[in-house]
Design a protein around this motif. Structure first.
Motif, PDB file in Angstrom:
ATOM      1  N   ARG A   1       0.787  -1.056   0.008  1.00 50.82           N
ATOM      2  CA  ARG A   1      -0.166  -0.038   0.131  1.00 50.82           C
ATOM      3  C   ARG A   1       0.809   1.182  -0.082  1.00 50.82           C
ATOM      4  N   LEU A   2       1.746   1.175   0.861  1.00 51.16           N
ATOM      5  CA  LEU A   2       2.796   2.602   0.915  1.00 51.16           C
ATOM      6  C   LEU A   2       3.506   2.593  -0.365  1.00 51.16           C
ATOM      7  N   GLN A   3       3.837   1.482  -1.194  1.00 49.12           N
ATOM      8  CA  GLN A   3       4.664   1.383  -2.060  1.00 49.12           C
ATOM      9  C   GLN A   3       3.566   2.214  -3.307  1.00 49.12           C
ATOM     10  N   LEU A   4       2.312   1.792  -3.281  1.00 47.92           N
ATOM     11  CA  LEU A   4       1.246   2.196  -4.357  1.00 47.92           C
ATOM     12  C   LEU A   4       1.054   3.804  -4.199  1.00 47.92           C
ATOM     13  N   LEU A   5       1.177   4.145  -2.778  1.00 53.36           N
ATOM     14  CA  LEU A   5       0.933   5.732  -2.465  1.00 53.36           C
ATOM     15  C   LEU A   5       2.252   6.516  -3.061  1.00 53.36           C
ATOM     16  N   GLU A   6       3.333   5.930  -2.736  1.00 56.95           N
ATOM     17  CA  GLU A   6       4.692   6.489  -3.138  1.00 56.95           C
ATOM     18  C   GLU A   6       4.731   6.808  -4.736  1.00 56.95           C
ATOM     19  N   ARG A   7       4.299   5.899  -5.598  1.00 58.81           N
ATOM     20  CA  ARG A   7       4.349   5.761  -7.040  1.00 58.81           C
ATOM     21  C   ARG A   7       3.086   6.899  -7.395  1.00 58.81           C
ATOM     22  N   THR A   8       2.143   7.065  -6.437  1.00 61.37           N
ATOM     23  CA  THR A   8       1.103   7.989  -6.969  1.00 61.37           C
ATOM     24  C   THR A   8       1.421   9.464  -6.490  1.00 61.37           C
ATOM     25  N   VAL A   9       1.848   9.740  -5.241  1.00 62.50           N
ATOM     26  CA  VAL A   9       2.363  11.071  -4.861  1.00 62.50           C
ATOM     27  C   VAL A   9       3.535  11.652  -5.389  1.00 62.50           C
ATOM     28  N   GLU A  10       4.429  10.590  -5.807  1.00 58.96           N
ATOM     29  CA  GLU A  10       5.665  11.203  -6.560  1.00 58.96           C
ATOM     30  C   GLU A  10       5.715  12.021  -7.866  1.00 58.96           C
ATOM     31  N   ASN A  11       4.164  11.869  -8.584  1.00 62.98           N
ATOM     32  CA  ASN A  11       3.997  12.490  -9.541  1.00 62.98           C
ATOM     33  C   ASN A  11       3.709  13.874  -9.305  1.00 62.98           C
ATOM     34  N   THR A  12       3.818  14.645 -10.203  1.00 64.59           N
ATOM     35  CA  THR A  12       3.635  16.119  -9.921  1.00 64.59           C
ATOM     36  C   THR A  12       2.065  16.324  -9.474  1.00 64.59           C
TER      37      THR A  12
ATOM     38  N   LEU B   1       1.683  12.682   7.236  1.00 60.19           N
ATOM     39  CA  LEU B   1       2.429  13.807   6.973  1.00 60.19           C
ATOM     40  C   LEU B   1       1.889  14.555   5.674  1.00 60.19           C
ATOM     41  N   LEU B   2       2.105  13.342   4.458  1.00 67.54           N
ATOM     42  CA  LEU B   2       1.703  13.846   3.248  1.00 67.54           C
ATOM     43  C   LEU B   2       0.118  14.382   3.343  1.00 67.54           C
ATOM     44  N   VAL B   3      -0.432  13.714   3.765  1.00 73.39           N
ATOM     45  CA  VAL B   3      -2.108  14.018   3.813  1.00 73.39           C
ATOM     46  C   VAL B   3      -2.281  15.739   4.317  1.00 73.39           C
ATOM     47  N   CYS B   4      -1.550  16.045   5.480  1.00 70.24           N
ATOM     48  CA  CYS B   4      -1.725  16.980   6.111  1.00 70.24           C
ATOM     49  C   CYS B   4      -1.189  18.176   5.135  1.00 70.24           C
ATOM     50  N   VAL B   5      -0.097  17.765   4.510  1.00 70.55           N
ATOM     51  CA  VAL B   5       0.401  18.666   3.517  1.00 70.55           C
ATOM     52  C   VAL B   5      -0.058  19.277   2.502  1.00 70.55           C
ATOM     53  N   VAL B   6      -1.073  18.075   1.783  1.00 70.55           N
ATOM     54  CA  VAL B   6      -1.675  18.171   0.737  1.00 70.55           C
ATOM     55  C   VAL B   6      -2.996  18.999   0.951  1.00 70.55           C
ATOM     56  N   MET B   7      -3.635  18.744   2.396  1.00 72.02           N
ATOM     57  CA  MET B   7      -4.652  19.568   2.931  1.00 72.02           C
ATOM     58  C   MET B   7      -4.435  20.876   3.117  1.00 72.02           C
ATOM     59  N   THR B   8      -3.112  20.933   3.809  1.00 72.69           N
ATOM     60  CA  THR B   8      -2.788  22.437   3.852  1.00 72.69           C
ATOM     61  C   THR B   8      -2.657  23.229   2.419  1.00 72.69           C
ATOM     62  N   LEU B   9      -2.349  22.380   1.375  1.00 73.72           N
ATOM     63  CA  LEU B   9      -2.052  23.314   0.267  1.00 73.72           C
ATOM     64  C   LEU B   9      -3.423  23.559  -0.311  1.00 73.72           C
ATOM     65  N   VAL B  10      -4.214  22.934  -0.177  1.00 72.02           N
ATOM     66  CA  VAL B  10      -5.659  23.199  -0.797  1.00 72.02           C
ATOM     67  C   VAL B  10      -6.147  24.306  -0.088  1.00 72.02           C
ATOM     68  N   LEU B  11      -6.081  24.352   1.191  1.00 72.50           N
ATOM     69  CA  LEU B  11      -6.598  25.182   1.871  1.00 72.50           C
ATOM     70  C   LEU B  11      -5.997  26.673   1.696  1.00 72.50           C
ATOM     71  N   ILE B  12      -4.835  26.879   1.297  1.00 71.84           N
ATOM     72  CA  ILE B  12      -3.892  27.847   0.687  1.00 71.84           C
ATOM     73  C   ILE B  12      -4.569  28.282  -0.457  1.00 71.84           C
ATOM     74  N   ASN B  13      -4.918  27.226  -1.133  1.00 71.35           N
ATOM     75  CA  ASN B  13      -5.141  27.638  -2.674  1.00 71.35           C
ATOM     76  C   ASN B  13      -6.765  28.317  -2.554  1.00 71.35           C
ATOM     77  N   ASP B  14      -7.407  27.688  -1.775  1.00 72.90           N
ATOM     78  CA  ASP B  14      -8.831  28.074  -1.689  1.00 72.90           C
ATOM     79  C   ASP B  14      -8.963  29.689  -1.255  1.00 72.90           C
ATOM     80  N   MET B  15      -7.869  29.889  -0.186  1.00 72.95           N
ATOM     81  CA  MET B  15      -7.783  31.200   0.526  1.00 72.95           C
ATOM     82  C   MET B  15      -7.142  32.410  -0.538  1.00 72.95           C
ATOM     83  N   TYR B  16      -6.432  31.917  -1.562  1.00 71.12           N
ATOM     84  CA  TYR B  16      -5.812  32.525  -2.430  1.00 71.12           C
ATOM     85  C   TYR B  16      -7.023  33.007  -3.470  1.00 71.12           C
TER      86      TYR B  16
END
Length: 317
Positions: free
Chosen positions: A38-49, A93-108
């Motif tokens: 599962r972790l390997q699948l997550l890595e392959r997915t998130v390492e993409n841009t 940690l990855l989930v938190c980072v992504v959610m933070t970026l989404v929040l910043i994007n919405d605020m902007y």
């Protein structure tokens, strides 16, 4: 081949490697067992841009793109050559980072929308050279009585002078009823007025004048003329109507018919619909508002200059 001597060389047994050369460039690629799939699948997915695109053509918002590459896990090679995956806190940690970026994007995004809306609200639209901005006129409604001294003073000393200077930005309506009451019997209307039946007759003449004479300036002129001396309503009405070249017979026919009574009933309905109710006569509304009655009765011209939102009129400067 067994592990015996071959040509004098002893081959000792070897463990199966935990890491294999399976990269395109021959580099070392660890093999992670099933429990880490599962972790390997997550890595392959998130390492993409990861691209967060907030393009909204309908609101003309400039797209905001957040580009990042995140390594989910760190390979640790043990002394014996095996590979393991680092602590599984990284996915959280990855989930938190992504959610933070989404929040910043919405605020902007919504911050830009709000600022654009405010800018639009305070931006004057430039018109072509051959067009002129149009501002609605002020609507002044006068609720009065034909024999009321305060009504007489207001019409002659406040309304007429103000209209003469500001007629281009005014619409005037006369409602001659005041504190009268309406009675209906057998489909016919009768009225009781604050200053007696003579006032009811004068109110009726005024009401028919406003119905027959359509020109606003002439309406005011005739009512100004009549309210000056209204003790003989029909005589004053005829004199003033003919003075301004209007047909008295049409006004007289209205006064003597059921049409006049129906108009007076309508005047009463308009007066009684005021909120707050009439407490003083005359009562003046400007664009439906009764605010600032004291100053309206004392200096109508000044109040109208203040209320009008269009270009300042010459007499208001």
């Amino acid at each position: 081949m067994n592990n015996k001597d071959v040509s004098g060389v002893h081959l000792s047994p070897r463990r199966a490697p935990k890491c294999s050369l399976n990269g395109r460039d021959g580099s070392l690629r660890p093999t992670v067992d099933v429990k880490h799939s599962r972790l390997q699948l997550l890595e392959r997915t998130v390492e993409n841009t990861i691209a967060l695109d907030t393009l909204d053509d309908s609101r003309h918002i400039v797209p905001v793109r957040f580009l990042m590459r995140i390594s989910v896990s760190r390979r640790l090679q043990t002394k014996d050559g095996s590979c393991s995956v680092c602590n599984p806190i990284w996915p959280m940690l990855l989930v938190c980072v992504v959610m933070t970026l989404v929040l910043i994007n919405d605020m902007y995004t919504y911050g830009n929308m709000a600022s654009r809306a405010r800018a639009h609200a305070y931006t004057l639209v430039s018109l072509p050279d051959n067009e002129v901005a149009v501002y609605p006129p002020l609507r002044v409604e006068v609720y009065y009585e034909a024999l009321c001294p305060d009504s007489r003073y207001f019409v002659m000393k406040q309304l007429s002078p103000a209209y003469e200077k500001l007629h281009q930005i005014l619409n005037i309506a006369f409602i001659p009823y005041g504190k009268a009451t309406t009675h209906e019997k057998d489909g016919k209307y009768t009225f009781e007025c604050q200053h007696g039946q003579l006032e009811c007759k004068a109110n009726l003449v005024h009401a028919c004048v406003t119905n027959v004479i359509k020109d606003e300036e002439k309406q005011l002129s005739v009512i100004h003329c009549m309210i000056d001396k209204n003790n003989q309503p029909m005589k004053a009405g005829q004199k003033c109507v003919e003075k301004y070249s209007e047909n008295w017979e049409n006004v007289e026919s209205c006064v003597l018919s059921e049409k006049g009574a129906s108009i007076m009933k309508h005047m009463g309905d308009m007066t009684n619909s005021l909120n707050p109710p009439v407490s003083f006569i005359p009562t003046i509304t400007i664009d439906g508002s009764q605010d600032d009655q004291k100053h309206i009765l004392q200096d109508l011209h000044k109040v109208l200059c203040k209320r009008y939102r269009g270009p300042k009129q010459p007499s208001c400067k």
